[in-house]
Design a protein around this motif. Structure first.
Motif, PDB file in Angstrom:
ATOM      1  N   ILE A 142       0.860  -1.176   0.000  1.00 26.82           N
ATOM      2  CA  ILE A 142       0.000   0.000   0.000  1.00 26.82           C
ATOM      3  C   ILE A 142       0.899   1.228   0.000  1.00 26.82           C
ATOM      4  N   TYR A 143       0.476   2.293  -0.684  1.00 23.93           N
ATOM      5  CA  TYR A 143       1.282   3.521  -0.705  1.00 23.93           C
ATOM      6  C   TYR A 143       0.472   4.712  -0.208  1.00 23.93           C
ATOM      7  N   PHE A 144       1.087   5.512   0.658  1.00 26.05           N
ATOM      8  CA  PHE A 144       0.544   6.804   1.073  1.00 26.05           C
ATOM      9  C   PHE A 144       1.653   7.837   0.959  1.00 26.05           C
ATOM     10  N   LYS A 145       1.344   8.969   0.393  1.00 23.91           N
ATOM     11  CA  LYS A 145       2.347  10.027   0.292  1.00 23.91           C
ATOM     12  C   LYS A 145       2.733  10.544   1.671  1.00 23.91           C
ATOM     13  N   ASN A 146       1.759  10.641   2.548  1.00 20.67           N
ATOM     14  CA  ASN A 146       1.984  11.201   3.869  1.00 20.67           C
ATOM     15  C   ASN A 146       2.223  10.094   4.899  1.00 20.67           C
ATOM     16  N   PRO A 147       3.325  10.134   5.658  1.00 19.42           N
ATOM     17  CA  PRO A 147       3.594   9.093   6.658  1.00 19.42           C
ATOM     18  C   PRO A 147       2.504   8.971   7.711  1.00 19.42           C
ATOM     19  N   GLU A 148       1.840  10.091   8.044  1.00 21.51           N
ATOM     20  CA  GLU A 148       0.786  10.027   9.056  1.00 21.51           C
ATOM     21  C   GLU A 148      -0.400   9.190   8.565  1.00 21.51           C
ATOM     22  N   ASP A 149      -0.715   9.275   7.268  1.00 20.00           N
ATOM     23  CA  ASP A 149      -1.784   8.439   6.708  1.00 20.00           C
ATOM     24  C   ASP A 149      -1.397   6.966   6.765  1.00 20.00           C
ATOM     25  N   ALA A 150      -0.128   6.678   6.475  1.00 21.76           N
ATOM     26  CA  ALA A 150       0.351   5.295   6.550  1.00 21.76           C
ATOM     27  C   ALA A 150       0.240   4.768   7.974  1.00 21.76           C
ATOM     28  N   LEU A 151       0.569   5.614   8.944  1.00 20.39           N
ATOM     29  CA  LEU A 151       0.513   5.187  10.342  1.00 20.39           C
ATOM     30  C   LEU A 151      -0.918   4.890  10.770  1.00 20.39           C
ATOM     31  N   ARG A 152      -1.885   5.688  10.300  1.00 20.98           N
ATOM     32  CA  ARG A 152      -3.278   5.440  10.678  1.00 20.98           C
ATOM     33  C   ARG A 152      -3.733   4.050  10.230  1.00 20.98           C
ATOM     34  N   VAL A 153      -3.311   3.626   9.045  1.00 22.63           N
ATOM     35  CA  VAL A 153      -3.650   2.281   8.572  1.00 22.63           C
ATOM     36  C   VAL A 153      -2.878   1.231   9.368  1.00 22.63           C
ATOM     37  N   GLY A 154      -1.621   1.530   9.687  1.00 23.53           N
ATOM     38  CA  GLY A 154      -0.804   0.580  10.441  1.00 23.53           C
ATOM     39  C   GLY A 154      -1.360   0.273  11.811  1.00 23.53           C
ATOM     40  N   LEU A 155      -2.143   1.188  12.372  1.00 22.14           N
ATOM     41  CA  LEU A 155      -2.681   0.974  13.719  1.00 22.14           C
ATOM     42  C   LEU A 155      -3.681  -0.168  13.786  1.00 22.14           C
ATOM     43  N   ASN A 156      -4.034  -0.747  12.642  1.00 16.01           N
ATOM     44  CA  ASN A 156      -4.874  -1.943  12.641  1.00 16.01           C
ATOM     45  C   ASN A 156      -4.083  -3.184  13.034  1.00 16.01           C
ATOM     46  N   HIS A 157      -2.779  -3.071  13.187  1.00 18.20           N
ATOM     47  CA  HIS A 157      -1.913  -4.183  13.576  1.00 18.20           C
ATOM     48  C   HIS A 157      -1.419  -3.986  15.004  1.00 18.20           C
ATOM     49  N   ARG A 158      -0.941  -5.070  15.596  1.00 14.32           N
ATOM     50  CA  ARG A 158      -0.450  -4.998  16.978  1.00 14.32           C
ATOM     51  C   ARG A 158       0.899  -4.280  17.051  1.00 14.32           C
ATOM     52  N   THR A 159       1.694  -4.424  15.995  1.00 15.24           N
ATOM     53  CA  THR A 159       3.025  -3.801  16.000  1.00 15.24           C
ATOM     54  C   THR A 159       3.259  -3.065  14.685  1.00 15.24           C
ATOM     55  N   VAL A 160       3.678  -1.829  14.757  1.00 17.49           N
ATOM     56  CA  VAL A 160       4.085  -1.050  13.586  1.00 17.49           C
ATOM     57  C   VAL A 160       5.573  -0.748  13.710  1.00 17.49           C
TER      58      VAL A 160
END
Length: 437
Positions: A405-423
């Motif tokens: 998955i690609y997001f230009k903004n790291p904060e958007d990527a982090l919001r999706v990553g929060l669906n996992h136990r570890t980022v």
């Protein structure tokens, strides 16, 4: 240090040359500065001229040429050497223990672990995160070119400190009681491919004693054996090594074994002791060993080392860990991030619960760009989920052909990553640049 200097000509005004030229002007009636890279701003040019420095357009016959070790110019002295010479009187007058830390990876972390161990001395510190005198920030935006040591010392003129710890790129100045070489994780080319990082970093062996990563030492520097202590997580022949280790996200416990460790007092230390510290992966534990070996070489007690490393909890915005909405976020943010460092982090991620990797960053944050072809090949060796972000992430995703998955903004990527136990956030940038976005 004694040098035969005549009509000094300071080159490379991009990486500290302005500072060096101004300091040289205090010692010599004639000082010249050559803007080799053509980056000198009008304000700095006017300041140099006002201070009596002659700005020239190229080499001058009969001059002593002073250039950085990475600069492809014939030189008589390096910026490291002249910094050591310029600060010789400071070194003698202050009389405090001095540590210089160089290497390819782990320099900043090693400095901050040492700062924790040596905290009672309120040390003067230069690192890629800024300059400090004790707990007081002197300057945030500063490089780790050797000239920045001069700037840091000048900024701390009216401060009391009982030690100095300097992070230095590409070697040492000769000021150090103890020099630390963290590793040669990648022996990249310098001077337009005519030299290597390992050769430049050899300057650290001007220190009275040196603590060097075991494999780097035996590959490149074994002739300095008489005044070197080695350290290693894996190699039990190292002067300071690990006997056993239990890695944890928040706390790692290990038994360290020092055998015949040379000290500045002329003694040899034999000791086995336990430590507890923040080092969730092998490369982070190696940084702890680098700092511990330097402290023991200086003459600090084992108890000082144990206390200092236990008080170290990572560097916010570099290697650190935090909790957010039930997810553990491990950050590896570094302007000098390279393929080897990413490999270390991916190996760590394989052992974590439900991990997802956010990978990306920006171009132009250091002189050396990352080997994208090699990184793309490396990623294919790991059965992990990836989110790509920013300029670097987009390029790697296209090169590798990975299903990410690609997001230009790291904060958007982090919001999706929060669906996992570890980022695990692996990001090539200055932390300050990231937080402004």
């Amino acid at each position: 240090m004694k040098f035969n200097i005549s009509r000094p000509l300071v080159t490379d005004l991009t990486h500290g040359g302005v500072t060096i030229a101004l300091e040289m002007r205090k010692h010599f009636p004639e000082v010249m500065a050559w803007d080799f890279y053509g980056t000198l701003g009008d304000d700095d040019r006017e300041m140099l001229i006002e201070k009596g420095v002659d700005v020239v357009e190229g080499p001058v016959s009969g001059s002593t040429v002073i250039a950085p070790v990475h600069c492809p110019v014939r030189s008589d002295l390096t910026h490291h050497e002249i910094t050591g010479w310029l600060l010789g009187s400071w070194r003698r007058e202050k009389g405090v223990p001095v540590v210089e830390v160089t290497g390819v990876k782990g320099k900043t972390s090693t400095v901050w672990i040492l700062r924790s161990i040596m905290g009672d001395l309120e040390p003067l510190v230069l690192s890629s995160l800024g300059s400090w005198a004790g707990d007081e920030l002197l300057r945030r935006d500063i490089s780790i070119a050797p000239a920045s040591i001069i700037e840091t010392v000048n900024l701390a003129e009216h401060h009391d400190y009982g030690a100095a710890i300097f992070e230095v790129s590409l070697g040492g100045t000769g000021l150090a009681d103890v020099g630390v070489l963290t590793n040669i994780a990648e022996d990249y080319g310098i001077r337009r491919g005519t030299s290597r990082a390992s050769r430049a970093k050899e300057q650290i062996f001007r220190s009275r004693l040196v603590c060097c990563e075991y494999r780097a030492f035996w590959r490149h520097y074994s002739r300095f054996q008489e005044r070197t202590n080695t350290f290693s997580v894996r190699d039990t022949e190292a002067t300071l090594h690990v006997d056993d280790v239990n890695y944890g996200l928040e706390s790692t416990e290990a038994t360290l074994d020092a055998t015949g460790l040379k000290t500045l007092a002329g003694d040899h230390l034999d000791a086995e002791f336990r430590i507890e510290t923040f080092a969730p992966a092998e490369h982070q534990l190696s940084n702890v060993l680098a700092a511990a070996s330097a402290a023991l070489t200086l003459g600090f007690d084992v108890e000082d080392v144990q206390r200092g490393v236990k008080d170290y909890h990572g560097i916010p915005g570099r290697t650190s860990m935090r909790q957010l909405k039930g997810t553990t976020i491990i950050e590896e943010i570094n302007p000098g991030l390279n393929v080897r460092a990413i490999e270390y982090t991916l190996k760590m991620a394989m052992e974590l619960p439900d991990p997802i990797i956010i990978l990306g960053g920006r171009y132009g944050v250091t002189c050396e760009e990352i080997d994208e072809a090699r990184l793309s090949e490396t990623l294919s060796n790991y059965d992990l989920k990836f989110i790509f972000t920013d300029e670097l992430g987009y390029s790697i995703m296209r090169r590798s052909g990975m299903d990410g998955i690609y997001f230009k903004n790291p904060e958007d990527a982090l919001r999706v990553g929060l669906n996992h136990r570890t980022v695990v956030l692996i990001y090539r940038s200055e932390y300050g640049d990231l937080t402004k976005r």
